[in-house]
Design a protein around this motif. Sequence first.
Motif, mmCIF file in Angstrom:
data_model
loop_
_atom_site.group_PDB
_atom_site.id
_atom_site.type_symbol
_atom_site.label_atom_id
_atom_site.label_comp_id
_atom_site.label_asym_id
_atom_site.label_seq_id
_atom_site.Cartn_x
_atom_site.Cartn_y
_atom_site.Cartn_z
ATOM 1 N N GLY A 280 -2.851 58.511 -61.644
ATOM 2 C CA GLY A 280 -2.378 57.504 -62.577
ATOM 3 C C GLY A 280 -3.077 56.175 -62.366
ATOM 4 O O GLY A 280 -4.161 56.093 -61.800
ATOM 5 N N ASP A 281 -2.424 55.106 -62.813
ATOM 6 C CA ASP A 281 -2.998 53.767 -62.644
ATOM 7 C C ASP A 281 -3.003 53.348 -61.186
ATOM 8 O O ASP A 281 -3.837 52.553 -60.758
ATOM 9 C CB ASP A 281 -2.213 52.752 -63.481
ATOM 10 C CG ASP A 281 -2.360 53.001 -64.976
ATOM 11 O OD1 ASP A 281 -3.386 53.590 -65.369
ATOM 12 O OD2 ASP A 281 -1.456 52.621 -65.736
ATOM 13 N N ALA A 282 -2.044 53.870 -60.400
ATOM 14 C CA ALA A 282 -1.967 53.555 -58.974
ATOM 15 C C ALA A 282 -1.643 54.840 -58.219
ATOM 16 O O ALA A 282 -0.961 55.730 -58.742
ATOM 17 C CB ALA A 282 -0.894 52.501 -58.704
#
Length: 346
Positions: A280-282
């Motif tokens: 994901g984004d992080a």
Amino acid sequence: MIHAQHDPALVVHLVRQLPLRYTAGADHAFDRPAHVRAGSGLAWVGERLAVVQDDANFIALVDPTTGLADCVVLPAGADGVRQFDTGRGNKKQKFDLEALVSIDEPDGPMLLAIGSGSSKKRERVLTVRRAGEADETLALIAAPGLYEALQEATDFSGSDMNLEGAVLIGDVLRLFGRGNGEATKHRVPLDATCDVHWPSVRAYLAQPEHVAPPKPTRLQQYALGEANGIRLSFTDATVAWGDRSDRPLILYTAAAEGSPDSRRDGEVAGSAIGVLDPRGDATVMRYALLRDPHGALLPLKVEGIACGRADSRQVYVVLDLDDPDAPSLLCELRLDGPWPQPNAPA
């Protein structure tokens, strides 16, 4: 710093456990006991699981249905011995091979075993080609230049470097360092990863006196949580079930061990199976503690992990009992609950 979160919804069930013993029994000519006395890393070779040992100069090739193993004999230490422990008074002489990864080569899988680097004698890398075959070849390579580069990356090595795991992601060898060392005035022990360019490592290992080792990149630190008040620290890692993406799902193991430094064992409070999901984004990092059917922590030291082949819920781990007279245990686990699923193989 990435912080791992304990997730009570993640469940690890013990399906079965097998003591690891050599099919041929003991062989005193090679200083080999009848059992696999340690388990520090785990990787598939064909239909068998290879187990590398940190205090015995053998790689066991284990049938996961029986626990019986054939043997890859590694070079002997001083005086021709291949077992190292406190009772023999030679523990400081062990190779301390801790990380194991299987790498696909044109002529078949190659096993790469990596020393912990926690002392000068442990700055070695082992390669085994065609393990268990009649034309098996191996090389034990002193690699001080590689370890010097890792030590100089202090945001990876911390106060007391102790390599414990490795995974191959494309052309990148990602190394996992265990933060169970002693703090100093200037540095603290770190659980961390770094990346090294695998083709450059391979070129260095072929000619370590003439080729410069690659510098580590993408240094990342982690806080892995705790068990019974003792911090968890990395003991192994594996790419999940053939995930071929450039940001694969990774399963890892961690142990809570009250060891005074990276060279001495301590009392084990428990172990965890965790997941690193960077998709994901992080990066999301969650873990489950190993518990008995009544919910109590199991005081077991999980040292190696490999994904099973039945489905994406089956996992194998190896337990190191830190007892030279007792066989290590291969455990088949089943992951239940909302564990993330890997990407489809390419």
